[in-house]
Motif scaffolding. Structure first.
Motif, PDB file in Angstrom:
ATOM      1  N   ARG A 242     -10.269  21.031 -43.857  1.00 53.41           N
ATOM      2  CA  ARG A 242     -10.080  21.705 -42.568  1.00 53.41           C
ATOM      3  C   ARG A 242      -9.598  20.772 -41.452  1.00 53.41           C
ATOM      4  N   PRO A 243     -10.317  19.687 -41.075  1.00 49.99           N
ATOM      5  CA  PRO A 243      -9.829  18.855 -39.974  1.00 49.99           C
ATOM      6  C   PRO A 243      -8.571  18.071 -40.326  1.00 49.99           C
ATOM      7  N   VAL A 244      -8.417  17.723 -41.606  1.00 51.56           N
ATOM      8  CA  VAL A 244      -7.233  16.957 -42.007  1.00 51.56           C
ATOM      9  C   VAL A 244      -5.973  17.806 -41.850  1.00 51.56           C
ATOM     10  N   LEU A 245      -6.036  19.056 -42.279  1.00 49.96           N
ATOM     11  CA  LEU A 245      -4.884  19.945 -42.125  1.00 49.96           C
ATOM     12  C   LEU A 245      -4.537  20.149 -40.658  1.00 49.96           C
ATOM     13  N   ALA A 246      -5.557  20.383 -39.826  1.00 48.88           N
ATOM     14  CA  ALA A 246      -5.309  20.603 -38.405  1.00 48.88           C
ATOM     15  C   ALA A 246      -4.705  19.372 -37.751  1.00 48.88           C
ATOM     16  N   SER A 247      -5.225  18.194 -38.080  1.00 51.86           N
ATOM     17  CA  SER A 247      -4.717  16.962 -37.482  1.00 51.86           C
ATOM     18  C   SER A 247      -3.288  16.676 -37.930  1.00 51.86           C
ATOM     19  N   LEU A 248      -2.977  16.932 -39.195  1.00 51.62           N
ATOM     20  CA  LEU A 248      -1.629  16.695 -39.698  1.00 51.62           C
ATOM     21  C   LEU A 248      -0.617  17.606 -39.013  1.00 51.62           C
ATOM     22  N   ASP A 250      -0.933  19.237 -36.014  1.00 53.16           N
ATOM     23  CA  ASP A 250      -0.929  19.266 -34.549  1.00 53.16           C
ATOM     24  C   ASP A 250       0.169  18.371 -33.984  1.00 53.16           C
ATOM     25  N   PRO A 251       1.003  18.904 -33.075  1.00 54.45           N
ATOM     26  CA  PRO A 251       2.088  18.088 -32.512  1.00 54.45           C
ATOM     27  C   PRO A 251       1.694  17.330 -31.247  1.00 54.45           C
ATOM     28  N   VAL A 252       0.467  17.487 -30.766  1.00 54.86           N
ATOM     29  CA  VAL A 252       0.068  16.907 -29.487  1.00 54.86           C
ATOM     30  C   VAL A 252      -0.854  15.721 -29.672  1.00 54.86           C
ATOM     31  N   VAL A 253      -1.968  15.915 -30.394  1.00 53.07           N
ATOM     32  CA  VAL A 253      -2.970  14.867 -30.548  1.00 53.07           C
ATOM     33  C   VAL A 253      -2.584  13.994 -31.749  1.00 53.07           C
ATOM     34  N   VAL A 313       2.596   7.055 -37.925  1.00 52.82           N
ATOM     35  CA  VAL A 313       1.217   6.923 -37.466  1.00 52.82           C
ATOM     36  C   VAL A 313       1.080   7.688 -36.147  1.00 52.82           C
ATOM     37  N   PRO A 314      -0.095   8.378 -35.856  1.00 51.13           N
ATOM     38  CA  PRO A 314      -1.292   8.494 -36.706  1.00 51.13           C
ATOM     39  C   PRO A 314      -1.270   9.677 -37.668  1.00 51.13           C
ATOM     40  N   ALA A 315      -0.189  10.476 -37.644  1.00 49.35           N
ATOM     41  CA  ALA A 315      -0.111  11.582 -38.598  1.00 49.35           C
ATOM     42  C   ALA A 315      -0.111  11.066 -40.036  1.00 49.35           C
ATOM     43  N   ARG A 316       0.350   9.828 -40.227  1.00 45.56           N
ATOM     44  CA  ARG A 316       0.351   9.258 -41.568  1.00 45.56           C
ATOM     45  C   ARG A 316      -1.068   9.144 -42.116  1.00 45.56           C
ATOM     46  N   LYS A 317      -2.016   8.827 -41.236  1.00 41.00           N
ATOM     47  CA  LYS A 317      -3.406   8.717 -41.678  1.00 41.00           C
ATOM     48  C   LYS A 317      -3.912  10.059 -42.195  1.00 41.00           C
ATOM     49  N   ALA A 318      -3.586  11.133 -41.482  1.00 40.93           N
ATOM     50  CA  ALA A 318      -3.988  12.462 -41.938  1.00 40.93           C
ATOM     51  C   ALA A 318      -3.295  12.814 -43.254  1.00 40.93           C
ATOM     52  N   ALA A 319      -2.021  12.426 -43.400  1.00 44.01           N
ATOM     53  CA  ALA A 319      -1.303  12.717 -44.641  1.00 44.01           C
ATOM     54  C   ALA A 319      -1.931  11.987 -45.822  1.00 44.01           C
ATOM     55  N   LEU A 320      -2.306  10.734 -45.619  1.00 44.85           N
ATOM     56  CA  LEU A 320      -2.942   9.980 -46.695  1.00 44.85           C
ATOM     57  C   LEU A 320      -4.289  10.586 -47.075  1.00 44.85           C
ATOM     58  N   VAL A 603     -11.911  23.565 -26.799  1.00 50.98           N
ATOM     59  CA  VAL A 603     -12.906  22.503 -26.933  1.00 50.98           C
ATOM     60  C   VAL A 603     -13.208  22.244 -28.407  1.00 50.98           C
ATOM     61  N   GLY A 604     -13.478  23.305 -29.160  1.00 53.53           N
ATOM     62  CA  GLY A 604     -13.785  23.139 -30.580  1.00 53.53           C
ATOM     63  C   GLY A 604     -12.610  22.606 -31.370  1.00 53.53           C
ATOM     64  N   ARG A 605     -11.420  23.086 -31.063  1.00 51.50           N
ATOM     65  CA  ARG A 605     -10.249  22.623 -31.802  1.00 51.50           C
ATOM     66  C   ARG A 605      -9.951  21.156 -31.495  1.00 51.50           C
ATOM     67  N   SER A 606     -10.104  20.737 -30.263  1.00 49.29           N
ATOM     68  CA  SER A 606      -9.871  19.334 -29.909  1.00 49.29           C
ATOM     69  C   SER A 606     -10.834  18.420 -30.657  1.00 49.29           C
ATOM     70  N   ALA A 607     -12.089  18.841 -30.733  1.00 52.00           N
ATOM     71  CA  ALA A 607     -13.065  18.045 -31.484  1.00 52.00           C
ATOM     72  C   ALA A 607     -12.705  18.002 -32.965  1.00 52.00           C
ATOM     73  N   MET A 608     -12.204  19.123 -33.495  1.00 54.16           N
ATOM     74  CA  MET A 608     -11.824  19.154 -34.905  1.00 54.16           C
ATOM     75  C   MET A 608     -10.658  18.209 -35.178  1.00 54.16           C
ATOM     76  N   LEU A 609      -9.687  18.159 -34.262  1.00 53.37           N
ATOM     77  CA  LEU A 609      -8.554  17.260 -34.448  1.00 53.37           C
ATOM     78  C   LEU A 609      -9.008  15.803 -34.449  1.00 53.37           C
ATOM     79  N   ALA A 610      -9.930  15.466 -33.551  1.00 46.22           N
ATOM     80  CA  ALA A 610     -10.419  14.087 -33.497  1.00 46.22           C
ATOM     81  C   ALA A 610     -11.292  13.759 -34.701  1.00 46.22           C
ATOM     82  N   GLU A 611     -11.980  14.768 -35.245  1.00 46.54           N
ATOM     83  CA  GLU A 611     -12.875  14.530 -36.379  1.00 46.54           C
ATOM     84  C   GLU A 611     -12.136  13.936 -37.577  1.00 46.54           C
TER      85      GLU A 611
END
Length: 708
Positions: A242-248, A250-253, A313-320, A603-611
């Motif tokens: 869940r958080p990895v997909l959202a972070s990968l 997301d075009p902002v964070v 980077v940092p999307a590369r980290k989520a991809a890995l 608020v919840g989505r921002s925390a999920m992206l950082a998670e």
């Protein structure tokens, strides 16, 4: 008054339409056949050895116990049947003994109905089963008896539940099917999230399938030793996706911009491949098969030696991390379903029967307050069922108990469900009773043919259980008519009487809700404050993980996430119920509720992206993140009080901590700092929503929200 009348008319019309809608549900013919065999065995046995009257009264035990086994529960089906039979036999015994003493019976009915109403505090399954015990007490009032005969009847009713439990044990059908469905739905939900992120990077995430999968994962020690291996690890993988997909996506964070060219296409390809892998896993779990993962998707989810590069980077980290999760999924898929050994992994523990008692008692104590919807429902149910019984006794009919029977089957803790079930029961009962009456009038069956017709109605009821309450009511009405036909009841008297008494019972249930309501609309601010505390706590836990990394970071984040999901689910249910209520808002109009909901979703989505970017336990901490988390934690308590009272929350300390962090940040473009900026902006939007300018006084309550 015209505005109030219009709101009531609109609410009743909408709820009634929802109630009579036939749903498309999955058919379960084998399960229906097994439950029907239990009813047929009890009816046939009592009809052979006893009398038609005994067969009529005793059939209810197997019938209701069978219905209990079809409820949405993760308890063993045999346990549900035995628990229902125990409650039915006790209520039947008390009803038989006190049937000849109207005032004593009324007092017992009052107390029993109150207890059945309070059973909703433990969940919908105990609430539904408890309602059947009240129905049992009402049915047997027409058969006054001695203590010995009462014990005999109660014992036969209990035997019906035992027969159902034995059939379940001897003929197990899809033993783990409910848990498989829950886990497969969770995996498919995450797959759908990945596909939506491919086109809409800010798409909301629906946590309900994961919440249901968590409930399904809780097992007793005995179940933990026997459950298939597929039910042991995939839920944790789904949670980590869940958080990895959202972070990968997301075009902002820290992600790839929407117009990022080839890197953005690579992100879309990774999301599509992840969805394919999750769908394949869900399909295998649902069917109990070995997981077959397509090579095309696995080729995309590999670190390429030659070919498309990973996102920057940092999307590369989520991809890995996504690639690593896929490798874990592949490894888990190599082993077929098997029975686990006693020394398996730790599992979510579900209390056994005796262990559940203190949990239920604590829940009941929390609900014993005047503002509790469950407590108000219990009072309402006790008063109306007793009133219906006394009214039935006063009417010149032989089936006055049908009024109370309708009330107990219709009345629910919330308004919309009560009206929906009332409309469905009226239409379904009229259809079922009329059809049963026509068959009896044309065929004139004897006891055994009437018993066969009753059993056929039970089979249709069990098979069509998931198609809606109207169909259930129709099958139940026909079942009752055929059952009374065993004893030679006059159909010409039975059909019109039951239709009229059903109308009276439905009118009583609706009038009771109007006179003693438990509206959700005035409580929306409380629900919003609860959600604010939970969503803010989730953000605090994640940002504190950046500020003070440690071994307990992931556990703290996980617990905060579960609290946030529970509060979001409560808000979602509250807005759905409030949207159907015929009352005006009390300080939180629809527009403001929608704005506040959007802010807390952010608020919840921002925390999920950082998670998805939490540092390792031994990594150096970020002092700015720690200070921001401390300021947010301190402000949440005051903000909770402000939201409940209608005042504007003060986020000044949070904003000051953010400015100080921005001023001294070592990485101004870091994921944690960007997430904190989004959280701070969303909290200001929340403050504007809950304490904004006066809204249209004719605006309705908040409607159903899209889950985040």
């Amino acid at each position: 008054m015209s505005g109030t009348t219009a709101r009531w008319a609109s609410a009743l019309r909408d709820a009634a339409r929802a109630g009579v809608r036939v749903e498309r549900g999955a058919l379960t013919p084998l399960l229906a056949l097994r439950g029907t065999c239990g009813v047929a065995a009890v009816i046939g046995f009592t009809l052979w050895l006893g009398s038609p009257t005994l067969a009529v009264s005793s059939a209810f035990g197997a019938f209701a116990s069978g219905i209990a086994t079809f409820q949405r529960s993760y308890r063993p089906r045999a346990v549900l049947a035995l628990a229902a039979a125990a409650g039915l036999s006790v209520s039947a015994f008390l009803g038989y003994v006190l049937a000849g003493h109207p005032w004593a019976f009324t007092a017992m009915l009052l107390l029993w109905a109150f207890g059945a109403g309070m059973a909703w505090a433990a969940g919908p399954v105990p609430g539904v089963v408890s309602a059947f015990t009240v129905a049992m007490m009402l049915v047997v009032v027409t058969l006054p008896s001695s203590v010995w005969n009462a014990a005999l009847h109660a014992g036969i009713i209990a035997v019906g539940g035992v027969v159902q439990a034995l059939l379940i044990a001897v003929f197990p059908i899809r033993r783990w099917a409910t848990r498989r469905e829950a886990l497969a739905d969770a995996l498919a939900g995450v797959a759908d999230y990945a596909r939506r992120l491919r086109e809409h990077p800010s798409a909301p995430f629906d946590p309900e399938p994961l919440m249901e999968a968590r409930s399904a994962a809780a097992v007793t020690p005995r179940q933990a030793r026997r459950r298939p291996r597929q039910l042991r690890g995939y839920r944790h993988l789904a949670e980590r996706y869940r958080p990895v997909l959202a972070s990968l996506a997301d075009p902002v964070v820290g992600g790839v911009p929407d117009d990022g060219g080839a890197p953005r296409e690579r992100v879309r390809a990774l999301l599509s491949a992840a969805a394919t892998v999750l769908d394949a896993t869900a399909r295998a779990v649902r069917r109990g098969e070995r997981v077959r993962l397509p090579d095309e998707a696995l080729a995309v989810l590999r670190v390429p030696a030659d070919g498309p590069a990973l996102p920057p980077v940092p999307a590369r980290k989520a991809a890995l991390r996504l690639i690593a999760l896929t490798e874990e999924t592949v490894e888990a898929a190599q082993e077929p379903v098997e029975v686990t050994s006693p020394g398996g992994r730790a599992h979510l523990r579900r209390p056994t029967g005796p262990g559940q008692v203190p949990v239920v008692l604590r829940t009941l104590r929390r609900e014993l307050r005047a503002s509790s919807p469950v407590f108000r429902h219990a009072l309402r149910l006790a008063a109306v069922v007793s009133t219906g019984y006394l009214l039935g006794q006063a009417l010149p009919t032989g089936h006055g108990y049908w009024i109370g029977l309708t009330v107990v089957m219709v009345l629910r803790p919330d308004f919309s469900a009560t009206v929906e079930r009332g409309a469905a029961r009226l239409v379904g009962t009229v259809a079922g009773v009329a059809l049963g009456g026509v068959v009896l009038a044309l065929a004139h069956p004897g006891p055994y043919p009437a018993a066969a017709l009753a059993v056929g109605s039970v089979f249709l009821l069990y098979a069509l259980m998931r198609t809606g309450f109207m169909v259930i009511s129709a099958c139940t009405g026909a079942y009752v008519v055929f059952l009374l036909g065993i004893a030679g009841a006059d159909w010409a008297q039975t059909v019109p009487e039951r239709i009229v008494l059903t109308l009276l019972g439905g009118a009583l249930a609706l009038a009771s809700y109007a006179l003693f309501p438990a509206w959700e609309t005035p409580r929306l601010r409380e629900r919003l404050a609860d959600w604010l505390t939970a969503a803010g706590g989730y953000a605090v836990a994640v940002l504190e993980g950046f500020g003070r990394p440690g071994d307990g970071t992931h556990r703290a984040v996980r617990e905060a996430l579960l609290d946030n999901r529970a509060a979001l689910w409560e808000w979602d249910q509250a807005t759905a119920r409030a949207g159907a209520e015929p009352v005006r808002h009390r300080g939180l109009p629809r527009r403001r509720a929608g704005d506040a909901q959007a802010a807390l979703t952010t608020v919840g989505r921002s925390a999920m992206l950082a998670e998805a970017h939490l540092p390792a336990a031994r990594a150096p901490g970020d002092a700015g993140a720690a200070a921001f988390a401390d300021a947010l934690r301190d402000a949440l308590g005051r903000a909770d009080d402000a939201v409940r009272s209608g005042a504007r929350p003060d986020w000044t300390p949070v904003r000051e901590a953010l400015v100080d962090w921005q001023r001294h940040a070592a990485h101004p473009d870091g994921v944690a700092l960007r997430a904190a900026e989004l959280v701070a902006d969303a909290l200001e939007e929340l403050a504007d929503a809950v304490a904004g300018p006066p809204a249209d006084p004719h605006a309705g309550p908040a409607g159903r929200n899209p889950r985040a």
